[in-house]
Design a protein around this motif. Structure first.
Motif, mmCIF file in Angstrom:
data_model
loop_
_atom_site.group_PDB
_atom_site.id
_atom_site.type_symbol
_atom_site.label_atom_id
_atom_site.label_comp_id
_atom_site.label_asym_id
_atom_site.label_seq_id
_atom_site.Cartn_x
_atom_site.Cartn_y
_atom_site.Cartn_z
ATOM 1 N N SER A 110 -3.811 4.054 4.888
ATOM 2 C CA SER A 110 -4.305 4.425 6.107
ATOM 3 C C SER A 110 -4.345 2.940 6.910
ATOM 4 C CB SER A 110 -5.322 5.073 6.302
ATOM 5 O OG SER A 110 -6.500 4.603 5.873
ATOM 6 N N LEU A 111 -4.697 2.105 6.114
ATOM 7 C CA LEU A 111 -4.936 0.739 6.645
ATOM 8 C C LEU A 111 -3.845 0.199 7.286
ATOM 9 C CD1 LEU A 111 -7.429 -0.573 4.003
ATOM 10 C CD2 LEU A 111 -8.095 -0.211 6.471
ATOM 11 N N GLY A 112 -2.804 0.131 6.621
ATOM 12 C CA GLY A 112 -1.300 -0.231 7.033
ATOM 13 C C GLY A 112 -1.342 -1.664 7.332
ATOM 14 N N ASP A 113 -2.203 -2.712 6.802
ATOM 15 C CA ASP A 113 -1.930 -4.016 7.154
ATOM 16 C C ASP A 113 -2.564 -4.842 6.171
ATOM 17 O OD1 ASP A 113 -5.023 -3.698 7.435
ATOM 18 O OD2 ASP A 113 -5.181 -4.041 9.465
ATOM 19 N N TRP A 114 -2.878 -6.027 6.488
ATOM 20 C CA TRP A 114 -3.266 -7.017 5.370
ATOM 21 C C TRP A 114 -4.477 -6.607 4.500
ATOM 22 C CZ3 TRP A 114 -7.896 -9.471 5.259
ATOM 23 C CH2 TRP A 114 -8.706 -9.267 6.324
ATOM 24 N N ARG A 115 -5.407 -5.838 5.291
ATOM 25 C CA ARG A 115 -6.743 -5.386 4.474
ATOM 26 C C ARG A 115 -6.127 -4.303 3.567
ATOM 27 N NH1 ARG A 115 -9.971 -3.085 9.354
ATOM 28 N NH2 ARG A 115 -7.663 -2.276 9.632
#
Length: 133
Positions: free
Chosen positions: A16-21
């Motif tokens: 769900s974060l879909g980014d570097w995190r």
């Protein structure tokens, strides 16, 4: 796997974060699993204001939690103040009497061997604690 399976919940949180995190949390999760094949994944502190809860890795007690904030991923070690950290991975919550944390910002990645050793220290600490009756 059911929807309430902790590992599936953590998978969903990362996706769900879909980014570097999400990438960072997934990489740290992989290192935790490498360091301790017996680690148990749980999700704690689910509530209306935080329906995803917090990923937690346990072995004879909590090893660490993985919280995600806007600008960083925080890995908090429940007994970090008692662990040997010769490479100085801990960079947050340094004034606490019990916990210590590693804050990872975009592009940060701790030394893998040092992090796995820290997980090993946390497992050994938990296993050495007297059992509660």
């Amino acid at each position: 796997m059911t929807e309430e399976d902790p590992s599936a919940l953590i998978d969903a949180r990362i996706a769900s974060l879909g980014d570097w995190r999400g990438e960072t949390l997934a990489a740290m999760r992989a290192l935790i699993r490498e360091a301790d094949p017996e680690v148990v994944e749980t999700v704690k502190w689910r509530k209306p204001s935080n329906p995803n809860g917090v990923p937690v890795w346990e072995h004879a007690g909590i090893l660490c939690t993985g919280e995600v904030y806007k600008g960083y991923v925080k890995l908090t070690f429940a007994n970090g103040a008692s662990l040997d950290d010769p490479t100085k991975l801990f960079n947050a919550s340094l004034d606490g009497g019990t916990r210590r944390a590693i804050d990872l910002r975009e592009g940060d990645m701790p030394d893998a061997a040092a992090f796995r050793a820290l997980i090993g220290e946390a497992v050994a600490f938990n296993l050495a604690k007297p059992k509660k009756r």
